[in-house]
Design an enzyme around this catalytic site. Structure first.
Site, PDB file in Angstrom:
ATOM      1  N   HIS A  29       0.849  -1.198   0.000  1.00  0.00           N
ATOM      2  CA  HIS A  29       0.000   0.000   0.000  1.00  0.00           C
ATOM      3  C   HIS A  29       0.884   1.248   0.000  1.00  0.00           C
ATOM      4  CE1 HIS A  29      -2.842   3.067   1.417  1.00  0.00           C
ATOM      5  NE2 HIS A  29      -3.789   2.266   0.947  1.00  0.00           N
ATOM      6  N   GLU A  75       0.649   4.087   1.369  1.00  0.00           N
ATOM      7  CA  GLU A  75       0.931   4.710   2.671  1.00  0.00           C
ATOM      8  C   GLU A  75       2.027   3.954   3.415  1.00  0.00           C
ATOM      9  OE1 GLU A  75      -2.408   5.318   5.418  1.00  0.00           O
ATOM     10  OE2 GLU A  75      -0.972   5.067   7.054  1.00  0.00           O
ATOM     11  N   SER A  91     -12.703   7.606   0.834  1.00  0.00           N
ATOM     12  CA  SER A  91     -12.336   8.181  -0.469  1.00  0.00           C
ATOM     13  C   SER A  91     -13.506   8.196  -1.449  1.00  0.00           C
ATOM     14  CB  SER A  91     -11.155   7.402  -1.058  1.00  0.00           C
ATOM     15  OG  SER A  91     -11.404   6.009  -0.978  1.00  0.00           O
TER      16      SER A  91
END
Ligand code: SF4
Length: 324
Positions: free
Chosen positions: A138, A140, A280
């Site tokens: 991911h 992040e 999101s």
């Protein structure tokens, strides 16, 4: 199936929707999307964006239409151009590469991700190894691990916690990806504590308020609905976790990127449909799913509020003056 949902609908045969609040955009996503919009207004198209600004197909397509160009890496951006960094954050090496190319960088990293980066940097400077609970591929987690690459061990679930080896068990801290589920993260952290009794907890809660509120909503919906629909894209980590949370309560749950994804079989026999959305997912997508359910006979929509969110993050300083 949820507990007694058909009873809650009151009238036999009545079909209804329970909509969790809050659902959809969090403060970090709103800020990131507005950053690209304002950069386009201020600098004109094209504005380059490294990776998806937020993990949502509709948002990305709309910004592309407005003149944003999404790239995988900095070396795809012409020298001197404007580059926005996504909400998920980046490793320091990305900023250095952008500076080397002479790019005008606007950083849309969510302040709550930046907070985790600060924690990682501080503990690494103190000589700690960091056990970062999260999904290795991911954006992040890649960014956070890049803050202290020699000192970070990514722990991707319980099994990884059971087999992890570290050089110095006496100087360890665990941190977490901001969008994990609270329950699963606590299970992994408990396993790590069992193996490394000196393990330090994060100085503050890494799982962000928005993820926690939406997970609380998914739990509530799961207990009161026959099926839960989570509006969000397949690559949205926090949206997928909402599906996990509802299913863990024993209620069928499905991710829907748009109304066309709703399968007839999911609604078969369902009196109450729970609807929530990842951080999101834009309001238009939630509205489109609600409209599709209404067209299928689920016209009674009730909102169930689990929290009120007043969070608001200021724009990156390059654009702050452009906000009315
Ligand atoms: Fe920030 Fe949380 Fe939103 Fe991610 S989900 S952008 S960490 S507020």
């Amino acid at each position: 199936m949820g507990n007694g949902s058909a009873r809650q609908s009151g009238v036999p045969g009545c079909r209804s929707v329970l909509l969790a609040a809050p659902s959809g955009f969090c403060a970090g996503v709103s800020r990131a999307v507005e950053t690209v919009e304002r950069a386009l207004t201020r600098y004109g198209a094209p504005v380059y964006v490294r990776r998806q600004i937020v993990h949502n197909r509709q948002v990305v397509e709309r910004l592309q239409h407005a003149g944003a160009v999404f790239v995988a890496e900095v070396d795809e951006v012409p020298a001197g151009a404007v580059l926005v960094l996504s909400a998920h954050g980046v490793a320091p090496g990305v900023r250095e590469a952008a500076a080397d190319r002479g790019l005008r960088v606007i950083d849309a990293t969510c302040p709550l991700v930046t907070k985790v980066h600060r924690e990682a940097r501080r503990y690494a400077e103190l000589g700690y190894d960091i056990l970062l609970i999260g999904t290795p591929d991911h954006d992040e987690v890649i960014g956070t691990a890049g803050v202290a690459p020699g000192r970070t061990h990514i722990v991707d679930g319980l099994e990884a916690a059971r087999v992890l080896e570290v050089a110095d068990p006496g100087r360890l801290v665990w941190l977490a990806q901001t969008t994990l589920t609270v329950d699963e993260t606590e299970r992994v952290a408990a396993e790590l504590r069992k193996r490394f009794p000196g393990l330090q907890d994060p100085p503050s809660d890494d799982i962000c308020y928005a993820a926690q509120n939406r997970q609380a909503g998914a739990k509530l919906l799961a207990g009161a609905s026959d099926v839960v629909l989570v509006v969000g894209s397949a690559n949205s980590h926090n949206s997928c976790r909402l599906v996990d949370v509802a299913r863990a309560c024993g209620t069928p749950a499905h991710l829907v990127d748009d109304p066309a994804a709703i399968e007839d079989g999911w609604l078969h026999g369902a009196a109450v449909v729970g609807v929530t959305a990842g951080a999101s997912a834009p309001a238009e997508s939630i509205g489109a799913v609600i409209a599709e359910l209404a067209a299928r006979g689920y016209r009674d929509v009730r909102t169930v509020e689990v929290a009120r969110e007043g969070q608001h993050f200021s724009l990156p300083r390059e654009l702050a003056a452009s906000r009315p």
